[in-house]
Design an enzyme around this catalytic site. Structure first.
Site, PDB file in Angstrom:
ATOM      1  CG  ASP A  95     -61.116  24.205  31.738  1.00  0.00           C
ATOM      2  OD1 ASP A  95     -60.103  24.389  31.034  1.00  0.00           O
ATOM      3  OD2 ASP A  95     -61.395  24.913  32.725  1.00  0.00           O
TER       4      ASP A  95
ATOM      5  CG  HIS B 260     -60.275  29.365  29.369  1.00  0.00           C
ATOM      6  ND1 HIS B 260     -61.206  28.366  29.553  1.00  0.00           N
ATOM      7  CD2 HIS B 260     -59.109  28.858  29.840  1.00  0.00           C
ATOM      8  CE1 HIS B 260     -60.650  27.316  30.108  1.00  0.00           C
ATOM      9  NE2 HIS B 260     -59.364  27.580  30.291  1.00  0.00           N
TER      10      HIS B 260
ATOM     11  CG  HIS C  69     -58.705  25.152  26.440  1.00  0.00           C
ATOM     12  ND1 HIS C  69     -57.745  26.143  26.489  1.00  0.00           N
ATOM     13  CD2 HIS C  69     -58.837  24.695  27.709  1.00  0.00           C
ATOM     14  CE1 HIS C  69     -57.319  26.283  27.728  1.00  0.00           C
ATOM     15  NE2 HIS C  69     -57.974  25.418  28.494  1.00  0.00           N
TER      16      HIS C  69
ATOM     17  NE  ARG D 248     -58.916  23.266  35.961  1.00  0.00           N
ATOM     18  CZ  ARG D 248     -58.817  22.481  34.876  1.00  0.00           C
ATOM     19  NH1 ARG D 248     -58.597  23.015  33.694  1.00  0.00           N
ATOM     20  NH2 ARG D 248     -58.919  21.167  34.999  1.00  0.00           N
TER      21      ARG D 248
END
Length: 325
Positions: free
Chosen positions: A115, A263, A113, A280
């Site tokens: 983000d 990723h 995917h 994150r």
């Protein structure tokens, strides 16, 4: 490996043929010069994902470093319990995720995917810091969506340039209707139509902007045609030739261009009782534009930016009123 020294003194070591570089000779806990920030940005644009080894920074320093590259988003459209004092940070914590959502995995999306492409303005970039990771397994992979686009034949590139696709959370994933995760997605629905090929706003490169985690279907074609086209595009973006694989150690940091990469979270830990905690931050992104000038369109939800999503604010107020009664 090929290593170059940038004008600021940082080193850039290429890690794979199409994507990935390790940045050295910089301490993210100390003052970082504007020249070093410029060179890191240039390395990011070239290599799509860059890595920093053994950096000992805290939440505040991570947010401050992220802010050197742009506005920092709220943690996540569905994060209703962000870290106290740091609403920009999303914990990637498998134990916490399992407690909150009842699913044995580390994050909101464990397929390939990019983000938050369910938002009309997906984050421009993401920075992920490892705090407590296992000594074995747990690798993350990234793929270069520009290289994937350029690897298509000319007729397929021409076709892809004209296509648009719908993106939403849990695309093509059946979640139990009453599950906590399904409820989170329903509380703040996000749906957008994006060009299948995105023109990078800084480099002008074209990237194949679809991913298995969020892309539900290609619009204006039949379901059968959409399925076949996405199968072809998904296979293309996940070809090993376009990828880099990163093994984490505590203190490592990954910084990726979310406009040009997808990723894949670790695939080898769900059956093992180990802790894995990372944090994150993401940068506010712009609205994607296709080769034909098409701008992504919002179908449901709102722009994803620095403020707490409206749906989460309303839910928090409702809970507070109930508790006050």
């Amino acid at each position: 490996m090929s290593t170059t020294t940038a004008p600021s003194g940082i080193t850039v070591t290429q890690l794979a043929g199409h994507i990935g570089a390790e940045i050295g000779n910089v301490n993210l806990a100390g003052p970082i010069s504007d020249a070093a920030i410029h060179d890191i940005r240039q390395a990011l644009l070239k290599w799509k994902v860059v890595f920093f080894r053994g950096q000992q920074i805290d939440h505040a320093a991570q947010v401050a470093f992220t802010r050197r590259f742009g506005e920092v988003t709220y943690a996540h459209p569905h994060e209703d319990q962000p870290i106290d004092g740091h609403p920009e940070i999303l914990p990637i914590d498998r134990s916490r995720y399992e407690r909150r959502n009842g699913l044995r995995r580390a994050s909101y999306e464990n397929r390939w995917h990019t983000d938050v492409t369910a938002a009309v303005n997906p984050p421009a970039a993401s920075i992920l810091r490892a705090v407590n990771v296992p000594s074995f397994g747990g690798d993350t992979q990234w793929t270069n969506l520009v290289a994937a686009y350029e690897g298509l034949s000319a007729p397929l590139r021409a076709l892809a340039d004209t296509l648009r696709a719908e993106h939403r959370f849990a695309a093509n994933l059946r979640l139990p209707a009453g599950s906590k995760l399904a409820q989170r997605f329903a509380q703040n629905p996000l749906v957008a139509i994006h060009p299948v090929v995105r023109v990078h706003p800084e480099t002008g490169e074209r990237a194949l902007f679809v991913n298995p985690g969020f892309t539900s279907h290609i619009v204006d074609v039949s379901p059968a045609e959409s399925s076949k086209l996405l199968e072809l595009f998904f296979e293309q973006i996940t070809r090993p030739a376009y990828t880099v694989r990163f093994h984490w150690n505590n203190g490592d940091i990954a910084f990726w261009d979310n406009r040009a990469t997808s990723h894949l979270a670790p695939q080898d830990l769900d059956h093992i009782e180990v802790e894995r905690v990372l944090y994150r931050t993401t940068l506010v992104g712009d609205i994607p534009v296709g080769p034909d000038g098409f701008h992504s369109e919002l179908v449901e939800g709102e722009i994803f930016g620095t403020r707490v999503p409206t749906a989460l604010e309303l839910a928090a107020r409702g809970e507070a009123q109930v508790q006050a009664v």
